[in-house]
Design a protein around this motif. Sequence first.
Motif, PDB file in Angstrom:
ATOM      1  N   MET A  21      -7.564  -1.155   6.017  1.00 15.01           N
ATOM      2  CA  MET A  21      -6.264  -0.855   5.218  1.00 15.01           C
ATOM      3  C   MET A  21      -5.326  -1.732   4.875  1.00 15.01           C
ATOM      4  O   MET A  21      -5.150  -2.914   5.781  1.00 15.01           O
ATOM      5  N   ALA A  22      -4.441  -1.494   3.894  1.00 19.97           N
ATOM      6  CA  ALA A  22      -3.255  -2.309   3.661  1.00 19.97           C
ATOM      7  C   ALA A  22      -2.064  -1.829   4.170  1.00 19.97           C
ATOM      8  O   ALA A  22      -1.928  -0.322   4.136  1.00 19.97           O
ATOM      9  N   ASP A  73      -7.478  -2.986  -7.184  1.00 20.16           N
ATOM     10  CA  ASP A  73      -7.145  -2.106  -6.155  1.00 20.16           C
ATOM     11  C   ASP A  73      -5.676  -2.098  -5.644  1.00 20.16           C
ATOM     12  O   ASP A  73      -5.042  -1.176  -5.767  1.00 20.16           O
ATOM     13  N   HIS A  74      -5.182  -3.529  -5.735  1.00 22.15           N
ATOM     14  CA  HIS A  74      -3.599  -3.507  -5.351  1.00 22.15           C
ATOM     15  C   HIS A  74      -2.810  -3.043  -6.405  1.00 22.15           C
ATOM     16  O   HIS A  74      -1.962  -2.470  -6.240  1.00 22.15           O
ATOM     17  N   ASP A  77      -9.163   5.363  -2.273  1.00 20.01           N
ATOM     18  CA  ASP A  77      -9.928   6.385  -2.219  1.00 20.01           C
ATOM     19  C   ASP A  77     -10.564   6.374  -1.056  1.00 20.01           C
ATOM     20  O   ASP A  77     -11.861   6.391  -0.736  1.00 20.01           O
ATOM     21  N   GLY A  78      -9.710   6.183  -0.146  1.00 20.01           N
ATOM     22  CA  GLY A  78      -9.987   6.146   1.318  1.00 20.01           C
ATOM     23  C   GLY A  78     -10.733   4.845   1.789  1.00 20.01           C
ATOM     24  O   GLY A  78     -10.920   4.662   2.989  1.00 20.01           O
TER      25      GLY A  78
END
Length: 238
Positions: free
Chosen positions: A1-2, A21-22, A12-13
């Motif tokens: 996780m970030a 994504d970022h 999306d989990g």
Amino acid sequence: MAHWQGTDFTVDGREPTSAEDHYQIGLHCWNSGQHRAAAPYFLETAASAGHEAAVELLGHIAYLQGQYAIAVPLLRRSTGSPRAAHYLASLYQRGCPEAGIAQSLDEAARHYRAAARLGEPESMLALGELYLERLLPLTQAPAQHALEYFLAAAERDHPYAQYRAAELYRTLYQDTERATALYRACVDNPMTGRHPLGSMMTLQSQAHLREMAAMRDARAAQQRRDAVNPVEQRGDFI
């Protein structure tokens, strides 16, 4: 996780791994308002990997926050963005020493035109106003230049452009038919209420519509009088 200040972010989990994504996390944080302060953190990660949309959004955020020295390099990198071009134009129009930008209406016009070509109605409006004020080289009447840009923005449903075009048609061209259509478009435009000048535009447009309707009724009545009682037939009577 970030992680950001004790909050975990996923896509999306799953853990974000790519620039996209970022960018998506940063975009969501900015648009939703929740964790808005986290948006630059994720966008900078994406931008450092060359994500163009992240660069553009970072420039937008910095501009809105008045961090012009940070915004300008990002805006210059966003060559295909109408928003970025419009922001650069506005900075050239007024000058921005903190970002190393000297005031230049020629440069402002160049960036406004670039944004207008990309469909930015605010830039079309700005160009129209500059022409109307005779601040750019003219090849025809200032109002004609301005009207072309106002109408182009009006076609994109910009309420102030509809109002400004209507004003020119009413005051300079005495074209009540076109003025009426544009005033009505402004009044009926859902975006008028959200515009900073929305109340003024609505009240003024409605007043001018009533005035022009009264003038049309008066002309119609006079035409009726002349038709049923021609001057050459009625003589002098009270």
